[in-house]
Scaffold this active site. Sequence first.
Site, PDB file in Angstrom:
ATOM      1  N   GLY A   8       0.783  -1.254   0.053  1.00 10.68           N
ATOM      2  CA  GLY A   8      -0.037  -0.143  -0.104  1.00 10.68           C
ATOM      3  C   GLY A   8       0.983   1.241   0.008  1.00 10.68           C
ATOM      4  CB  ILE A  13      -0.190   5.810   5.550  1.00 13.59           C
ATOM      5  CG1 ILE A  13      -1.368   6.418   6.172  1.00 13.59           C
ATOM      6  CG2 ILE A  13       0.736   5.248   6.435  1.00 13.59           C
ATOM      7  CD1 ILE A  13      -2.221   5.089   6.967  1.00 13.59           C
ATOM      8  NE  ARG A  81     -12.301   6.756  11.084  1.00 11.97           N
ATOM      9  CZ  ARG A  81     -12.712   7.553  12.239  1.00 11.97           C
ATOM     10  NH1 ARG A  81     -13.951   7.770  12.652  1.00 11.97           N
ATOM     11  NH2 ARG A  81     -11.819   8.152  12.952  1.00 11.97           N
ATOM     12  NE  ARG A  87      -9.752   4.433  13.880  1.00 17.60           N
ATOM     13  CZ  ARG A  87      -9.907   5.269  14.835  1.00 17.60           C
ATOM     14  NH1 ARG A  87     -11.246   5.345  15.509  1.00 17.60           N
ATOM     15  NH2 ARG A  87      -9.315   6.237  15.126  1.00 17.60           N
ATOM     16  CB  SER A 118      -5.295  -2.149   6.749  1.00 18.13           C
ATOM     17  OG  SER A 118      -3.989  -2.213   5.993  1.00 18.13           O
ATOM     18  CG  ASN A 119      -8.272   1.814  11.220  1.00 19.95           C
ATOM     19  OD1 ASN A 119      -7.860   1.210  12.186  1.00 19.95           O
ATOM     20  ND2 ASN A 119      -7.826   3.262  10.847  1.00 19.95           N
ATOM     21  CG  ASP A 150      -4.343   5.027  19.553  1.00 24.72           C
ATOM     22  OD1 ASP A 150      -5.065   5.907  18.781  1.00 24.72           O
ATOM     23  OD2 ASP A 150      -4.680   3.751  19.354  1.00 24.72           O
ATOM     24  NE  ARG A 153      -4.376  10.985  16.541  1.00 24.24           N
ATOM     25  CZ  ARG A 153      -4.968  10.068  15.667  1.00 24.24           C
ATOM     26  NH1 ARG A 153      -5.627   8.889  16.210  1.00 24.24           N
ATOM     27  NH2 ARG A 153      -5.111  10.369  14.374  1.00 24.24           N
ATOM     28  CG  HIS A 178      -6.453   2.213  16.384  1.00 26.42           C
ATOM     29  ND1 HIS A 178      -5.914   3.412  16.757  1.00 26.42           N
ATOM     30  CD2 HIS A 178      -6.512   2.235  15.027  1.00 26.42           C
ATOM     31  CE1 HIS A 178      -5.771   4.214  15.741  1.00 26.42           C
ATOM     32  NE2 HIS A 178      -6.315   3.875  14.667  1.00 26.42           N
TER      33      HIS A 178
HETATM   34  P1  NAD Z   1      -5.050   5.549   0.980  1.00 29.58           P
HETATM   35  O1  NAD Z   1      -6.392   5.443   0.270  1.00 29.58           O
HETATM   36  O2  NAD Z   1      -4.537   6.970   0.858  1.00 29.58           O
HETATM   37  O3  NAD Z   1      -3.981   4.385   0.705  1.00 29.58           O
HETATM   38  C1  NAD Z   1      -4.317   3.275   0.523  1.00 29.58           C
HETATM   39  C2  NAD Z   1      -3.524   2.763  -0.600  1.00 29.58           C
HETATM   40  O4  NAD Z   1      -3.580   1.357  -0.331  1.00 29.58           O
HETATM   41  C3  NAD Z   1      -3.712   3.044  -1.699  1.00 29.58           C
HETATM   42  O5  NAD Z   1      -2.461   3.269  -2.372  1.00 29.58           O
HETATM   43  C4  NAD Z   1      -4.064   1.915  -2.487  1.00 29.58           C
HETATM   44  O6  NAD Z   1      -4.136   1.624  -3.936  1.00 29.58           O
HETATM   45  C5  NAD Z   1      -3.571   0.736  -1.903  1.00 29.58           C
HETATM   46  N1  NAD Z   1      -4.203  -0.616  -2.028  1.00 29.58           N
HETATM   47  C6  NAD Z   1      -5.526  -0.792  -1.893  1.00 29.58           C
HETATM   48  N2  NAD Z   1      -5.869  -2.046  -2.251  1.00 29.58           N
HETATM   49  C7  NAD Z   1      -4.610  -2.741  -2.272  1.00 29.58           C
HETATM   50  C8  NAD Z   1      -4.152  -3.889  -2.079  1.00 29.58           C
HETATM   51  N3  NAD Z   1      -5.079  -5.039  -2.361  1.00 29.58           N
HETATM   52  N4  NAD Z   1      -2.838  -4.564  -2.390  1.00 29.58           N
HETATM   53  C9  NAD Z   1      -2.018  -3.372  -1.891  1.00 29.58           C
HETATM   54  N5  NAD Z   1      -2.241  -2.165  -2.174  1.00 29.58           N
HETATM   55  C10 NAD Z   1      -3.691  -1.496  -1.955  1.00 29.58           C
HETATM   56  O7  NAD Z   1      -5.236   5.217   2.477  1.00 29.58           O
HETATM   57  P2  NAD Z   1      -4.401   5.747   3.604  1.00 29.58           P
HETATM   58  O8  NAD Z   1      -4.806   7.180   4.244  1.00 29.58           O
HETATM   59  O9  NAD Z   1      -2.829   5.485   3.391  1.00 29.58           O
HETATM   60  O10 NAD Z   1      -4.985   4.927   4.886  1.00 29.58           O
HETATM   61  C11 NAD Z   1      -4.658   3.321   4.847  1.00 29.58           C
HETATM   62  C12 NAD Z   1      -5.169   2.408   5.888  1.00 29.58           C
HETATM   63  O11 NAD Z   1      -4.732   2.836   7.037  1.00 29.58           O
HETATM   64  C13 NAD Z   1      -6.762   2.952   5.923  1.00 29.58           C
HETATM   65  O12 NAD Z   1      -7.342   1.708   6.397  1.00 29.58           O
HETATM   66  C14 NAD Z   1      -6.922   3.843   7.317  1.00 29.58           C
HETATM   67  O13 NAD Z   1      -7.936   3.651   7.932  1.00 29.58           O
HETATM   68  C15 NAD Z   1      -5.541   3.102   8.025  1.00 29.58           C
HETATM   69  N6  NAD Z   1      -5.023   4.054   9.239  1.00 29.58           N
HETATM   70  C16 NAD Z   1      -4.625   3.378  10.249  1.00 29.58           C
HETATM   71  C17 NAD Z   1      -4.049   4.134  11.378  1.00 29.58           C
HETATM   72  C18 NAD Z   1      -3.389   3.438  12.499  1.00 29.58           C
HETATM   73  O14 NAD Z   1      -3.451   4.112  13.553  1.00 29.58           O
HETATM   74  N7  NAD Z   1      -3.323   2.302  12.611  1.00 29.58           N
HETATM   75  C19 NAD Z   1      -3.862   5.494  11.401  1.00 29.58           C
HETATM   76  C20 NAD Z   1      -4.254   5.935  10.060  1.00 29.58           C
HETATM   77  C21 NAD Z   1      -4.958   5.431   9.044  1.00 29.58           C
HETATM   78  C1  LMR Z   2      -6.627   7.321  13.486  1.00 26.49           C
HETATM   79  O1  LMR Z   2      -6.439   6.958  14.401  1.00 26.49           O
HETATM   80  O2  LMR Z   2      -6.159   8.568  12.842  1.00 26.49           O
HETATM   81  C2  LMR Z   2      -6.834   6.271  12.078  1.00 26.49           C
HETATM   82  O3  LMR Z   2      -7.223   5.056  12.541  1.00 26.49           O
HETATM   83  C3  LMR Z   2      -7.392   6.743  11.022  1.00 26.49           C
HETATM   84  C4  LMR Z   2      -9.094   6.837  11.433  1.00 26.49           C
HETATM   85  O4  LMR Z   2      -9.842   6.703  10.566  1.00 26.49           O
HETATM   86  O5  LMR Z   2      -9.321   7.811  12.314  1.00 26.49           O
END
Ligand code: NAD
Ligand code: LMR
Length: 330
Positions: A8, A13, A81, A87, A118-119, A150, A153, A178
Amino acid sequence: MVKVAVLGAAGGIGQPLSLLLKLNQNIETLHLYDIVNVPGVAADLSHINTNSTVRSFLGQQNLRTALDGIDIVIIPAGVPRKPGMTRDDLFKINAGIVRDLAAGIADACPRAFVLVISNPVNSTVPIVCEVLKQKGVFDPRRVFGVTTLDVVRASRFLRDADPSISAAEISVPVVGGHSGNTIVPLLSQTTPPLPASLLESRLSEITHRIQFGGDEVVQAKDGAGSATLSMAYAASRFATSLIDAIKGGPSTIEPTFIHLDADPQNAQSIRALGAGDLAYFAVPVQLGPNGVESIVPISTVSEAEAEALVVASEALAKNIEAGIKFVHIS
Ligand code: NAD
Ligand code: LMR
């Protein structure tokens, strides 16, 4: 020197995270995998004058090669989101994405450490673990839900509340899961301890802000996604701590959402606090060469925190079950 893959890597991210990993002198190879746009991201990063080699892997047909010989896999693949979503609303799309990536990991690099971003993390981590179990390669010490944001923050928001607090120095154990009220910051257990006046006057306000900090970013981005830059920082911090631990360096403590079988003995203190018979929980973990070296026991919490842990555990049980069921019925 370690080999890292980001799955990804072309996303919100993935790009800044890959940039921060490119700057890590202990990484020799950085494999960037995505289903779109990743050749450009890799070409761009490959011009940065650190010694690591960057390679791009586009599309599912290249997943296997992307993962060959990899020590650490970081997964930010999936949809983020938009305002009004939880989430858990992401489960429908992200569960399948994470399941398929986990299957690729089991086949290509079964001993790799897996960092799940990933969420919904409360469900995607059980999904990864179930897939690895099905393939007979599960080691609970090597799979981590990245909950570092978390903690990041929590320390920053405490400084917002009291400028005498150093955001870089205060350590806040954040346990549970989370998402919303599954995030339980143990503000009675910070190092150094918080001023009593702050605990008395603003405890529930700060706790709520930590639990729902993600919403602040989702609303401010207004449909353009969720936290990416702070998340990239948080994931890079976790990966750096893990790499240092793998190399036998000073062992670091990082909270992370894990399968509690990683350290059944010390998990008892977490169970006694409120995790009960849950298989997964975010806990402070001492990292070592094999991943989870030990869970850092927590002996006491305040009454309010004990109540929050009960609420968190009820919600977590459902999230965990959803993840496990998904793997077995799909
Ligand atoms: P984004 O849409 O900007 O990027 C996601 C990427 O994943 C894209 O480039 C997309 O092409 C790629 N993708 C989709 N399907 C795929 C697959 N099968 N194989 C490989 N790549 C694939 O999203 P983002 O802002 O980077 O967020 C990504 C994830 O992280 C979300 O689910 C978000 O909720 C989560 N997130 C988690 C936290 C945490 O604290 N754990 C914090 C922020 C975001
Ligand atoms: C966060 O905590 O920022 C991530 O889990 C993304 C979200 O959906 O809030």
